[in-house]
Design a protein around this motif. Structure first.
Motif, mmCIF file in Angstrom:
data_model
loop_
_atom_site.group_PDB
_atom_site.id
_atom_site.type_symbol
_atom_site.label_atom_id
_atom_site.label_comp_id
_atom_site.label_asym_id
_atom_site.label_seq_id
_atom_site.Cartn_x
_atom_site.Cartn_y
_atom_site.Cartn_z
ATOM 1 N N ARG A 182 -6.806 -1.557 -14.976
ATOM 2 C CA ARG A 182 -7.295 -0.471 -14.387
ATOM 3 C C ARG A 182 -6.228 0.620 -14.094
ATOM 4 O O ARG A 182 -6.298 1.689 -14.662
ATOM 5 C CB ARG A 182 -8.249 -0.583 -13.121
ATOM 6 C CG ARG A 182 -8.775 0.530 -12.730
ATOM 7 C CD ARG A 182 -9.469 0.075 -11.218
ATOM 8 N NE ARG A 182 -8.797 -0.333 -10.224
ATOM 9 C CZ ARG A 182 -8.508 -1.805 -9.733
ATOM 10 N NH1 ARG A 182 -9.407 -2.632 -10.573
ATOM 11 N NH2 ARG A 182 -7.561 -2.271 -8.850
ATOM 12 N N ASP A 183 -5.151 0.137 -13.625
ATOM 13 C CA ASP A 183 -4.227 0.960 -13.328
ATOM 14 C C ASP A 183 -3.338 1.341 -14.539
ATOM 15 O O ASP A 183 -2.899 2.657 -14.816
ATOM 16 C CB ASP A 183 -3.028 0.318 -12.443
ATOM 17 C CG ASP A 183 -3.671 -0.024 -11.187
ATOM 18 O OD1 ASP A 183 -4.334 0.878 -10.532
ATOM 19 O OD2 ASP A 183 -2.951 -0.864 -10.230
ATOM 20 N N ARG A 184 -3.235 0.544 -15.507
ATOM 21 C CA ARG A 184 -2.697 0.810 -16.785
ATOM 22 C C ARG A 184 -3.511 1.835 -17.560
ATOM 23 O O ARG A 184 -2.880 2.809 -17.964
ATOM 24 C CB ARG A 184 -2.527 -0.273 -17.662
ATOM 25 C CG ARG A 184 -1.692 -0.308 -18.994
ATOM 26 C CD ARG A 184 -1.657 -1.584 -19.796
ATOM 27 N NE ARG A 184 -1.733 -2.379 -18.909
ATOM 28 C CZ ARG A 184 -2.369 -3.897 -19.301
ATOM 29 N NH1 ARG A 184 -3.219 -3.580 -20.450
ATOM 30 N NH2 ARG A 184 -2.312 -4.783 -18.621
ATOM 31 N N GLN A 185 -4.613 1.775 -17.398
ATOM 32 C CA GLN A 185 -5.526 2.923 -18.038
ATOM 33 C C GLN A 185 -5.489 4.125 -17.426
ATOM 34 O O GLN A 185 -5.355 5.318 -18.105
ATOM 35 C CB GLN A 185 -7.032 2.334 -18.087
ATOM 36 C CG GLN A 185 -7.989 3.399 -19.105
ATOM 37 C CD GLN A 185 -9.354 2.701 -18.955
ATOM 38 O OE1 GLN A 185 -9.719 1.825 -18.295
ATOM 39 N NE2 GLN A 185 -10.271 3.522 -19.947
ATOM 40 N N SER A 200 -0.742 10.602 -7.498
ATOM 41 C CA SER A 200 -2.065 10.307 -7.146
ATOM 42 C C SER A 200 -2.453 9.208 -7.429
ATOM 43 O O SER A 200 -2.964 8.336 -6.646
ATOM 44 C CB SER A 200 -2.939 11.291 -7.678
ATOM 45 O OG SER A 200 -2.663 12.629 -7.071
ATOM 46 N N ALA A 201 -2.178 8.544 -8.609
ATOM 47 C CA ALA A 201 -2.341 7.255 -9.105
ATOM 48 C C ALA A 201 -1.609 6.342 -8.422
ATOM 49 O O ALA A 201 -2.212 5.231 -8.022
ATOM 50 C CB ALA A 201 -2.090 7.159 -10.663
ATOM 51 N N LEU A 202 -0.416 6.471 -7.983
ATOM 52 C CA LEU A 202 0.300 5.433 -7.238
ATOM 53 C C LEU A 202 -0.045 5.476 -5.893
ATOM 54 O O LEU A 202 -0.210 4.164 -5.105
ATOM 55 C CB LEU A 202 1.830 6.201 -7.051
ATOM 56 C CG LEU A 202 2.971 5.215 -6.455
ATOM 57 C CD1 LEU A 202 3.042 4.024 -7.494
ATOM 58 C CD2 LEU A 202 4.193 6.017 -6.218
ATOM 59 N N ALA A 203 -0.716 6.346 -5.266
ATOM 60 C CA ALA A 203 -1.218 6.231 -3.795
ATOM 61 C C ALA A 203 -2.318 5.523 -3.858
ATOM 62 O O ALA A 203 -2.974 4.924 -2.750
ATOM 63 C CB ALA A 203 -1.278 7.533 -3.201
#
Length: 230
Positions: free
Chosen positions: A15-18, A109-112
């Motif tokens: 999910r994070d990779r995508q 944003s993705a990191l948070a």
């Protein structure tokens, strides 16, 4: 979803990779491109696929020296994972190729939104800090020949090839030594059958022998990466 070439992205939850790959774009980075200067605001992060980037330090009007290298195993822009927007080091494309480029805002944003992503990337920050410290000690205490052997191994790892183009002048600049020192060290490695060097074209002939000729810093960096990021 296409498989990620970058090792950090490949470690992420699907999910994070995508999310990262959707937020970024694949770019081709040309040799010699400057991706950041100390004090600049970080506008993008880069996850190299088959390019690699030198991290260089040096004061205004003073000689500069490479203190780190980033390839497929890592990322450029780790300062954002610490909440810092200022670029800490001069970043120069040393090996041309592709990378995933993500603007700072969507990356943050993705990191948070993902503690798991934060853990993977924070572990890489530790690896990079260790590499910087090792480079400082290596420059101070080790001779040019084993330092050159280490640097060639690091380059080969990230170039994913036994052959690459590097001039004496560029090597001297990266290692912070006089050109005559590079000439002597490269000549010794060539006479020992470890490399072939002609007109800036270097081919690694004996990888095992080159590892034996390198200072212990190379093995230290590899152990740290394997134990921390894996």
């Amino acid at each position: 979803m296409a498989a990620a070439k970058n090792a950090l992205i490949a470690q992420l939850h699907p999910r994070d990779r995508q999310a990262l790959m959707a937020a970024g774009e694949s770019v081709q980075l040309a040799l010699g491109t400057v991706l950041g200067e100390p004090g600049d605001t970080t506008t993008h992060v880069y996850f190299p696929d088959d390019c690699f980037i030198s991290l260089v330090t040096g004061g205004a009007g003073e000689p500069s020296i490479e203190v780190g290298m980033v390839g497929r195993e890592g990322m450029l822009g780790t300062q954002l994972t610490l909440g810092v927007s200022a670029v800490p080091l001069h970043a120069l494309v040393q090996g041309a190729g592709s990378a995933l480029r993500i603007a700072a805002t969507p990356f943050c944003s993705a990191l948070a939104a993902s503690p798991a992503m934060q853990q993977v990337l924070t572990r890489y920050v530790y690896v990079l800090m260790s590499q910087l410290a090792t480079s400082a000690a290596c420059t101070r205490f080790h001779q040019v020949e084993p330092r050159l052997a280490r640097w060639l191994l690091m380059t080969q790892d990230r170039a994913h090839s036994d052959s690459f183009h590097l001039t004496h002048e560029f090597l001297a600049h990266m290692l912070g030594v006089r050109r005559v020192g590079i000439t002597g060290a490269a000549g010794t490695l060539q006479r020992n059958g470890l490399i072939h060097y002609h007109r800036g074209n270097i081919t690694v002939l004996d990888r095992v022998g080159l590892e034996a000729a390198a200072c212990s810093c190379y093995a230290t960096d590899r152990r740290t990466y394997d134990a921390t990021v894996g």
